[in-house]
Each structure stands twice: as C-alpha cells, then as structure tokens.
Design a protein around this motif. Structure first.
Motif, mmCIF file in Angstrom:
data_model
loop_
_atom_site.group_PDB
_atom_site.id
_atom_site.type_symbol
_atom_site.label_atom_id
_atom_site.label_comp_id
_atom_site.label_asym_id
_atom_site.label_seq_id
_atom_site.Cartn_x
_atom_site.Cartn_y
_atom_site.Cartn_z
ATOM 1 N N GLY A 629 0.782 -1.229 0.000
ATOM 2 C CA GLY A 629 0.000 0.000 0.000
ATOM 3 C C GLY A 629 0.809 1.272 0.000
ATOM 4 N N ASP A 630 2.126 1.173 0.071
ATOM 5 C CA ASP A 630 2.968 2.382 0.091
ATOM 6 C C ASP A 630 4.276 2.062 -0.622
ATOM 7 O OD1 ASP A 630 4.469 4.654 0.581
ATOM 8 O OD2 ASP A 630 3.873 4.819 2.683
ATOM 9 N N PHE A 631 4.359 2.420 -1.896
ATOM 10 C CA PHE A 631 5.549 2.074 -2.670
ATOM 11 C C PHE A 631 6.796 2.768 -2.129
ATOM 12 C CE2 PHE A 631 8.579 2.895 -6.057
ATOM 13 C CZ PHE A 631 8.781 1.617 -6.550
ATOM 14 N N LYS A 632 6.663 4.039 -1.716
ATOM 15 C CA LYS A 632 7.843 4.759 -1.233
ATOM 16 C C LYS A 632 8.384 4.131 0.046
ATOM 17 C CE LYS A 632 5.627 8.680 -1.554
ATOM 18 N NZ LYS A 632 5.302 10.115 -1.454
ATOM 19 N N ALA A 633 7.495 3.718 0.936
ATOM 20 C CA ALA A 633 7.965 3.029 2.138
ATOM 21 C C ALA A 633 8.600 1.694 1.781
ATOM 22 C CB ALA A 633 6.796 2.819 3.111
ATOM 23 N N TRP A 634 8.036 1.013 0.775
ATOM 24 C CA TRP A 634 8.648 -0.243 0.326
ATOM 25 C C TRP A 634 10.031 0.014 -0.249
ATOM 26 C CZ3 TRP A 634 10.627 -1.888 -4.260
ATOM 27 C CH2 TRP A 634 10.911 -3.258 -4.370
ATOM 28 N N ALA A 635 10.176 1.050 -1.083
ATOM 29 C CA ALA A 635 11.472 1.356 -1.677
ATOM 30 C C ALA A 635 12.501 1.710 -0.610
ATOM 31 C CB ALA A 635 11.341 2.504 -2.680
ATOM 32 N N ASN A 636 12.059 2.354 0.476
ATOM 33 C CA ASN A 636 12.974 2.697 1.562
ATOM 34 C C ASN A 636 13.378 1.482 2.383
ATOM 35 O OD1 ASN A 636 12.823 5.378 0.823
ATOM 36 N ND2 ASN A 636 11.265 5.889 2.337
ATOM 37 N N GLY A 717 18.344 -0.970 -2.740
ATOM 38 C CA GLY A 717 19.751 -0.759 -2.450
ATOM 39 C C GLY A 717 20.598 -0.678 -3.699
ATOM 40 N N GLY A 718 19.965 -0.847 -4.864
ATOM 41 C CA GLY A 718 20.672 -0.736 -6.132
ATOM 42 C C GLY A 718 19.976 0.258 -7.036
ATOM 43 N N VAL A 719 19.346 -0.266 -8.105
ATOM 44 C CA VAL A 719 18.629 0.633 -9.016
ATOM 45 C C VAL A 719 17.341 1.146 -8.392
ATOM 46 C CG1 VAL A 719 19.601 -0.375 -11.093
ATOM 47 C CG2 VAL A 719 17.531 -1.353 -10.110
ATOM 48 N N ILE A 720 16.921 0.552 -7.307
ATOM 49 C CA ILE A 720 15.729 1.010 -6.591
ATOM 50 C C ILE A 720 16.115 1.218 -5.134
ATOM 51 C CG2 ILE A 720 13.406 0.391 -5.829
ATOM 52 C CD1 ILE A 720 13.228 -1.291 -8.406
ATOM 53 N N ASP A 721 15.837 2.409 -4.646
ATOM 54 C CA ASP A 721 16.185 2.729 -3.262
ATOM 55 C C ASP A 721 15.318 3.898 -2.817
ATOM 56 O OD1 ASP A 721 17.448 2.681 -0.798
ATOM 57 O OD2 ASP A 721 19.423 2.366 -1.664
ATOM 58 N N THR A 722 15.786 4.628 -1.837
ATOM 59 C CA THR A 722 15.011 5.715 -1.242
ATOM 60 C C THR A 722 14.446 6.657 -2.305
ATOM 61 O OG1 THR A 722 16.396 5.604 0.720
ATOM 62 C CG2 THR A 722 15.082 7.599 0.412
ATOM 63 N N TYR A 723 13.176 6.985 -2.148
ATOM 64 C CA TYR A 723 12.496 7.830 -3.132
ATOM 65 C C TYR A 723 12.599 9.294 -2.730
ATOM 66 C CZ TYR A 723 8.992 9.364 -6.489
ATOM 67 O OH TYR A 723 8.367 9.983 -7.536
ATOM 68 N N ASP A 814 25.125 6.516 -7.181
ATOM 69 C CA ASP A 814 24.312 5.304 -7.176
ATOM 70 C C ASP A 814 23.394 5.314 -8.387
ATOM 71 O OD1 ASP A 814 21.678 6.506 -6.599
ATOM 72 O OD2 ASP A 814 22.481 6.907 -4.623
ATOM 73 N N TRP A 815 22.940 4.106 -8.762
ATOM 74 C CA TRP A 815 22.069 3.964 -9.933
ATOM 75 C C TRP A 815 20.599 4.007 -9.553
ATOM 76 C CZ3 TRP A 815 23.574 4.669 -14.706
ATOM 77 C CH2 TRP A 815 24.906 4.454 -15.046
ATOM 78 N N ASN A 816 20.298 4.371 -8.319
ATOM 79 C CA ASN A 816 18.905 4.440 -7.881
ATOM 80 C C ASN A 816 18.108 5.366 -8.794
ATOM 81 O OD1 ASN A 816 16.491 4.538 -6.499
ATOM 82 N ND2 ASN A 816 17.282 5.812 -4.828
ATOM 83 N N ILE A 817 17.108 4.808 -9.456
ATOM 84 C CA ILE A 817 16.320 5.608 -10.394
ATOM 85 C C ILE A 817 15.425 6.605 -9.667
ATOM 86 C CG2 ILE A 817 14.353 4.022 -10.506
ATOM 87 C CD1 ILE A 817 14.272 4.589 -13.544
ATOM 88 N N PHE A 818 15.234 6.395 -8.365
ATOM 89 C CA PHE A 818 14.382 7.291 -7.590
ATOM 90 C C PHE A 818 15.177 8.313 -6.787
ATOM 91 C CE2 PHE A 818 11.722 3.313 -7.713
ATOM 92 C CZ PHE A 818 10.903 3.770 -8.726
ATOM 93 N N SER A 819 16.473 8.433 -7.039
ATOM 94 C CA SER A 819 17.285 9.466 -6.396
ATOM 95 C C SER A 819 17.711 10.489 -7.441
ATOM 96 C CB SER A 819 18.515 8.861 -5.716
ATOM 97 O OG SER A 819 19.438 8.385 -6.687
ATOM 98 N N GLY A 820 18.224 11.613 -6.962
ATOM 99 C CA GLY A 820 18.634 12.669 -7.873
ATOM 100 C C GLY A 820 20.033 12.452 -8.421
ATOM 101 N N LEU A 821 20.534 13.477 -9.054
ATOM 102 C CA LEU A 821 21.880 13.442 -9.616
ATOM 103 C C LEU A 821 22.352 14.875 -9.817
ATOM 104 C CD1 LEU A 821 21.668 14.180 -12.982
ATOM 105 C CD2 LEU A 821 20.413 12.041 -12.882
ATOM 106 N N ARG A 822 23.629 15.029 -10.064
ATOM 107 C CA ARG A 822 24.181 16.332 -10.448
ATOM 108 C C ARG A 822 25.105 16.114 -11.633
ATOM 109 N NH1 ARG A 822 26.646 21.232 -6.833
ATOM 110 N NH2 ARG A 822 24.486 21.230 -6.175
ATOM 111 N N ALA A 823 24.749 16.703 -12.757
ATOM 112 C CA ALA A 823 25.519 16.549 -13.976
ATOM 113 C C ALA A 823 26.560 17.654 -14.094
ATOM 114 C CB ALA A 823 24.599 16.564 -15.191
ATOM 115 N N LEU A 824 27.534 17.437 -14.951
ATOM 116 C CA LEU A 824 28.586 18.427 -15.164
ATOM 117 C C LEU A 824 28.001 19.765 -15.609
ATOM 118 C CD1 LEU A 824 31.139 16.136 -17.003
ATOM 119 C CD2 LEU A 824 31.599 17.321 -14.866
#
Length: 877
Positions: A629-636, A717-723, A814-824
C-alpha cells in the motif's frame, strides 16, 4: 509554320551524329558555385577554429590547477638574540612584521623581509618567565602558563589601517622600496596613493590560578568563544606533575558600566597514565573533546561534552613501538591531528564513525593520510588559518610545505645560518610566506605562491579520505557555512551524474523514437507521415528550460503521488499496444487496409491513453497487492519483501526467453501451418500463442523472483532505493522528451534512405511488411540508427536546464532511479556565478567544462564516423 520549321531544323542540326551538345555551365553559374564553395570552406574552417579556440580557452583556465607552487622571494638575517628562550614567532597578514616572543615577555618585532629591528615591546610578567604558551589559530589571542601554576591571557595582535599618503608622518626611515617606519609602526605604500599602517598591539590580563601553587604549567592549549557580551575561554593544561585539567572561563560584561566579572571552573581529566611524558594537549573549539599525545606514541581522547562527567573514550596507538612522538598538533577545525615521529614519519588522524566501534560515542580515530617522511626527527609545525595546508620542520633544518588531503609535498626549504637547537616556524595568515627563527636570533623568511595546493589528479578523479568520512570516497561539496570547511572537488560524481541522466533518458527515448521511426517509415502512408514527422521535429524546438520547469513543478509531484500507477502504466501500455496489433491482424484485410492511415495512428494514441487510465484506476490496488500500500515506504526498505519488484524486473527477460524457446521449438512448422490457414484464423492462433507466452513468462518470472528472494537478492539498495521527489525517473521523462525528436528524425531518414528495391524484393519473396522491416530495412539502416542514437546521446550529455530544475542536484554515486543526480553541465550553471574568479572552484568548474567538452566531442565524433560509414554502405546498394 515557318518558325516551327526553323526550330525543328536547328534541333535536327544539333542532334545529328558527330555533333556534340554544349553541356558546360554558364560563366555566371561557375562563378557563383566557386564563391559558394569558398564561403562554405571558410565557414567550416571558422567553425573548426571556434571549437579549437573554446577548447584552448578551457585548457588555459584549468591548467593552473596543476601548475604547482613557486618560491617568489627569500631572505636570511640576524637580530639581537633574545635574553630568554623563545616561545613563538608571529607574522602579520601582509608579511611585513615578524614578532619573536620570549619567555620573559619581551616581544622583538622586526621587518620580516629585511630584518630591520623595530622598538621592542614588553608584557609585564612581574619578573616571572612563562613555562608554557598557547595561541588561538586566529585573532592574536595568546595564553601563558607560569611556574607558579597560574595562566594569563592576552593578545599579540597586528593592527592595520589604510590612510591617504599625505597623512603619513614626516621623517620616516626607509626600509625598502615599499616600506617606511618610525621605529614602532611600518607604513607600506599601496596603490591608489595610499599607505597601509601596521603596528603590534598587546594586552595582558590578570593571572588565573589553575594548578596548585608552585606547580608549573608545562602544556597549554586554549580556545575563545561566546558572544561579545559574554565571552568565554576554554583551555586545557598539563602541569609538571602530569595532571591534565580542562578549565572554562566565563566573562560577563556590564554594557552600562563596562565592568567585567569572570569566573574559572576546572576539572581534572581522569585515567591519565602516571609518569606519562606528555608531548602536547589539544582542545577543540567547542571544548567537547580533549586529546593528549604521549611521547611513547599513543594518544588519549576525552569526551568533555558533559563537564561534570568527563570520560576517557579512546586510547589509540599512533606510532610503532620503536618511534617516539615529537609533534602532536591539530589542523584548522581541530578534526585532523598531525602526528610526527622521531624517525621522520608524518601521519594525519581524524575521527570517523565506523560500524562496530567499541567507543562510547561510536567514533574512532583512523589514520586517514600517510605523508612523505622527513629524513630526521620532526621537530616543528605550523598550520594554515585558511586551508589544510601546513608546514613541518625536522631537526636538520628542512622545512616542507604540505597539503593534508592531497598528501602532497608542495615546496621544500632549507634553513640558513641556524645555530640554535630550538627552532620555531610560522606559516603566514594568507598562506604565502614562512618565517623560521632560532633562539640565537637567526631569522629565515620565504615568500611563495601556492594558489591551488588541494588540486591533484587524485583529488579530482580519485577517491579521497576526507575528515569524518568512514572511508575514501568520490565526493563533491564545494561550499559550507563553516570557516573550517574543506572543499571536496572530485569530478567523478558529476561525470557519473551526467552518465546516469543520459542512460535513463535514453532508456526512455530510444524505444519510442526508433519504434516510432519504423512505424511512420514502414507502416503508414505518405499523408500521415507528412503530418507526423514535422510535428515530431517541432518538438525539438521546445526550450529545455520549459521542459525543466514542467518536469520540476508539474511532473515530479504527479509521479510522486501516483508512482505505482506510473510503474503499472509502463507495463500496461506496451502490452496493450501489442494486444491491439494482434487484434488488428485478426481483422479481415478488406476492413483493416482502408483504416491504415490516420485511423490506425488514432488507435495508437487511444491505446496509450487507455493504458494510462487503466494504470490510474488500477494503480492503488496494484500498490496494495505488491507493495503493502505504500511504494515509497517499500522502496525505503521499511515494509514488504523483494519478490514483487524482482518479478517486474525479470518479466521482460522471461518473456524473451520463452518467446525464443517457442520459436526454436515450433519455428518453421508453426509458420507453415499458419500460412495454410485463413488470414483471420492464423492471426487468432498467433494471438493465442502470444497470450500463452505472456502467462508462461509471468509464471517463470514469479518463480525466479521467489527463488532470488530466498537467496537474499533484493533490487532495493541498487537501481531502486530511497524515493525523492526530483529524481532520475523524472529527468528521464523530461530529457527523453527533448531527445526523442533528434533520434526519431535521423532514424526515420536512415530508414527511408534504404533502397526501395530491397524492400520490394523482400515483399516479392513473400515476407510480411513487419518481417521486411525487421530483417531487411532495420539491418540496412542500422548504422544510421546508431548515429541517431549517438547524436541523441550527445544532446543528453550536454543538457543543462532540465537537469538543473528536475534532478535535485545531489552529487551521489548510485544507480537508484528514484534518487537525484548532479551533472557536469548543471553543476557549472549552478556554481559558476558564485565562484571567485581564478579561485580553485572557478578553475575546477572550467575543468568540468573541459571534461564535458571532451565527452560530447567523443560522442559526436563516433556518431559522425558511423554516419559516414552508413553513407558509404548505402551508396553501394
């Protein structure tokens, strides 16, 4: 009739055998063609020169990062030897005055670069000689310990005032071309017809009794804090009996009368080994930790946050058993401790929070850096007031300028004419000079330039162990509100963020763009294509700042709220499109063929909208069924198990495996049977086969997910992690939308440029349009499609505004698709306006631009090479 006859006769005359027709271009056409050729050639050369000029400019700005340090001046002279032993040497911000501080309170100021003596000053120690000395890193605050067990605080401060040149006193004595003096004050000429007035100011306060009467204070360190109304002094002392104390002095100032009252409270540090010969005692600025270095090569760390319950929390060996501790000092911020040994070793320790730490506060001291060894015992030290730069001196008179984080030795100096055994060094406040002296009055002075000591290839592109970090890492953090902050300037997180954003945007863009190009090129008529292709090309004109704005303020909140529905739509839309394609095949040709134009395109959009609506309505139930019932809690990792996401990830793989196995098993025989059936019946059987493949793939994927979960594999903990709201998924949407038109246009042109006779031959041999597109058109146009993808990649690599607005600007690895990034590119746009011109950050940002330039250049070059190969290959068909 006669005119017509004459014209026919002329034509006959020109076409007679033996006569050649004049096919040469007119003179005006040749001139225009030559002019156009020259203009295009010159324009191309200017483009090349412009690109080379940009690259040369970036190199010129970034190159000083690796230029190294240089000595710009030096001097050696002798002043009157102090009548008492020296305690310290001080120098002002402008390297104008150096002050030798003696135990009897006599201050001997001299002109730093020439040695010209100035009028001595005297601190009234009432006939006593100091037995210990301490100073704050900044502000000129000093403290003296005395043989009677008292401590006195004071100031040895350099005061500066800028005056108009006409206000300088008359009769000044010239020191050099810049400086003049009246014996007490030095006046330096500066631009703007002004002079800078520099003089030494002293202050000494009443003694505070700390140790029992008659017990000398032998080690002392102190810090100044509080507010102007309630200043506080924290200091740690060691007396001749080996007793260590922490003392707190609080001063109250009456703002009406100006009267001050102060109180001192002291506590003895427990568990100090008896007969331990203490090299030094260090106190942090907040007085929450005390470090004691013992000559046998170990330290004691005390937790002093609770003044009433001070405890020894760690005992740490620093040196091998056969080496004695000779230098025990702290760098700016008091997080890093420099440890020097009697055999020339030099290490830097700092606290880190490590798993399984046995200390009460969870922190342990780690050896973060091992620096180049001196040839003799390390005997002197002075740290920078601005950075992690410092100087060390050995017993042979060698002085090395170092940087802690880069572990580099920047410059090496050798003392001249030094004869006294006790020697002192001081690094100037602006990190541009070193003063060294001995107790006999010999002074050495060096000026140098060290603009970027922290930048090496290792700190820019390698892992670095920063203070308080548990291990070496790639880190970017260029600013903070703390004066003791150290810039962390690894470009790897920015390069990784650029690649990460590019990969996720291409994962979204390539299938849509390439399949769309195949669809419009091979399966719809010219009328529809003439509408679709210009519309797709117009998408490329949308400003990226608009896409970033929409992604950050509209798309990101929607995706966060309906994340389960979005994920479900990713699965439903492709399945529904495939289902609609099979159902289309079931329709009789007399019905489907007239609908092959705009109606078919309209059906595609209808199916996409239907899939989105189904995802919207079924999403909450899908989230409850698979993710508690809570995808973000599951991802965490707070709820649920790994099986659902592993099922989703392995479903496409399972489908492909089963489809491949089905083709290998049924293969030719199945296709022969389909050819013997009626069109609609064969399509219906193919639909049933596809449906069975879907079901079998679901079973295989679920079994695989259950087994992998039992083995401990988890996508989290890999491509899916904290949202987080602004994440790579949103960037992939927005940047993919910007890249799709580029890939689509070039890929569609490549598909259309395939010679028509190849397509006709395939269809004539009985292949279906889809088989022709898949096995004839697509391989022939593969090079052009690859070039389209590479050019789209180049567009994604250099994207700025979408990443700035939608990615969260978090430089994480990290490759977490639900985390941010900073590009050059985003980092340059965000930080360059705040960077000090020609500073380290400024030049590192230009180096980042050079790296980005190189990345896009390589990508575009590969694309161009592939495109030329495609043209050559296509021309031979």
């Amino acid at each position: 009739m006669s005119e017509s006859r004459v014209s026919d006769e002329k034509n006959n005359e020109q076409n007679r055998p033996g006569r050649t027709r004049d096919l040469s271009a007119r003179q005006s056409v040749r001139i225009i063609d030559k002019i156009a050729t020259n203009v295009i050639t010159v324009g191309g050369l200017f483009v090349i020169l412009a690109v080379l000029g940009i690259m040369a400019f970036l190199v010129a700005v970034a190159l000083p990062l690796f230029a190294g340090e240089t000595i710009t001046g030096s001097g050696a002279f002798r002043v009157a030897a102090p009548r008492s032993d020296l305690l310290s040497v001080e120098v002002d911000d402008y390297n104008t005055i150096a002050v030798l501080v003696s135990k009897d309170g006599v201050l001997t100021p001299v002109h730093a670069s020439t040695g010209k003596p100035l009028t001595p000053l005297k601190l009234d120690f009432e006939g006593a000689e100091a037995s210990a000395f301490g100073r704050t890193l900044k502000g000129g605050n000093v403290a003296f310990g005395f043989p009677d067990g008292t401590v006195r605080f004071g100031k040895i401060a350099f005061r500066t005032q800028v005056l108009p040149a006409e206000r300088a006193p008359e009769g000044l004595t010239k020191i050099n071309e810049r400086d003049l003096t009246d014996g007490k004050v030095v006046f330096s000429k500066i631009p703007g017809d002004q002079v800078r007035k520099i003089w030494v100011e002293t202050e000494l306060k009443e003694p505070k009794e700390i140790a029992p009467v008659g017990t000398p204070i032998v080690k002392l360190d102190y810090k100044v804090g509080g507010t102007p109304e309630r200043p506080s002094i924290s200091f740690a002392t060691v007396d001749a009996k080996g007793v260590a104390r922490l003392s707190l002095t609080e001063t109250k100032v009456n703002l009406l009368t100006g009267q001050t009252t102060s109180s001192v409270e002291s506590v003895v540090l427990p568990d100090l080994p008896r007969q331990a010969r203490i090299v030094d005692i260090l106190l942090t600025e907040k007085a929450d930790k005390v470090y004691i270095g013992v000559e046998k090569g170990f330290l004691l760390r005390y937790d002093t946050r609770d003044f009433e319950a001070i405890s020894l929390v760690e005992k740490r060996d620093l040196l091998p058993m056969d080496e004695k501790l000779t230098v025990f000092k702290a760098l700016i911020g008091e997080e890093s401790i420099v440890v020097g040994g009697s055999k020339g070793s030099l290490s830097i320790f700092f606290q880190a929070r490590l798993p399984g730490a046995a200390t009460s506060d969870g922190l342990v001291l780690v050896r973060g850096h091992e620096l180049e060894r001196h040839a003799a015992s390390v005997s002197g030290f002075s740290t920078s007031q601005r950075s992690r730069m410092f100087t060390t001196m050995d017993s042979g008179g060698n002085i090395w300028l170092r940087h802690a984080t880069s572990e580099s030795t920047l410059l090496r100096f050798k003392m001249k004419d030094m004869i006294g055994p006790r020697r002192f060094i001081r690094l100037s406040p602006r990190d541009d000079a070193i003063v060294a002296t001995d107790e006999k009055g010999v002074v050495n002075f060096w000026k140098f330039e060290a603009e970027h000591p922290e930048t090496t290839f290792q700190t820019l592109f390698g892992k670095v162990w920063y203070e308080s970090y548990p291990k070496p890492e790639y880190t970017w953090q260029s600013s903070s509100g703390d004066d003791a902050f150290e810039e962390k300037i690894s470009l790897i997180p920015l390069i990784f963020g650029t690649i990460k954003g590019t990969v996720y945007s291409l994962i979204f863009a390539i299938p849509i763009a390439v399949l769309g190009a195949i669809f419009t090129s091979e399966f719809i008529g010219p009328a529809v294509r003439s509408v679709v292709k210009p519309a797709m090309e117009m998408m490329a004109s949308l400003p990226s700042v608009v896409l970033g704005f929409v992604a950050a303020l509209i798309l990101a909140p929607i995706v966060e709220t309906w994340i389960a529905a979005v994920l479900l739509s990713f699965m439903l839309i492709p399945l529904l499109l495939l289902l609609s394609a099979y159902l289309w095949q079931v329709m009789p040709p007399r019905v489907s063929l007239p609908l092959s134009g705009f109606p078919k395109l309209g059906l595609v959009f209808f199916v996409i909208i239907l899939g989105s609506l189904l995802g919207y309505f079924i999403g909450p139930g899908f989230e409850r069924l698979l993710f508690g019932g809570d995808f973000k809690a599951w991802a965490n990792g707070n709820i649920g198990i790994a099986t659902p996401m592993l099922f989703i990830i392995f479903y496409p793989v399972s489908f492909l495996l089963i489809a491949f196995a089905s083709e290998r098993v049924l293969g030719y025989g199945w296709r022969q049977k389909l050819r013997q059936m009626a069109h609609s019946r064969g399509a219906l059987y193919e639909l049933l086969r596809w449906s069975g493949t879907l079901v079998a793939a679901g079973v295989l994927s679920w079994v695989t997910a259950v087994v992998l979960t039992a083995l401990g594999l988890d996508a989290r903990g890999g491509v899916i992690d904290t949202y987080v709201q602004r994440n790579s998924l949103v960037v992939g949407f927005a940047m993919g939308f910007a890249v799709i038109p580029i890939i689509y246009t070039i890929a569609e042109d490549a598909l259309n440029s395939v010679p028509s006779h190849l397509k006709a031959a395939s269809l004539a041999c009985g292949a279906t349009p889809w088989q022709t597109a898949l096995w004839v058109i697509l391989p022939t146009a593969a090079s052009g499609i690859f070039a389209a993808v590479m050019i789209g990649m180049g567009r994604a690599v250099g994207e700025t505004m979408i990443v700035v607005m939608a990615a969260g600007n978090t430089p994480v690895l990290d490759w977490n698709i639900f985390s941010g990034l900073r590009a050059l590119s985003a980092n340059i746009a965000v930080e360059l306006p705040e960077a000090v011109k020609d500073g380290t950050l400024y030049r590192v940002l230009f180096l980042a631009a050079l790296v980005l330039f190189g990345m896009t250049f390589v990508v575009n070059t590969i694309a161009e090479v592939v495109r030329l190969r495609f043209r050559k290959r296509a021309s031979q068909l």
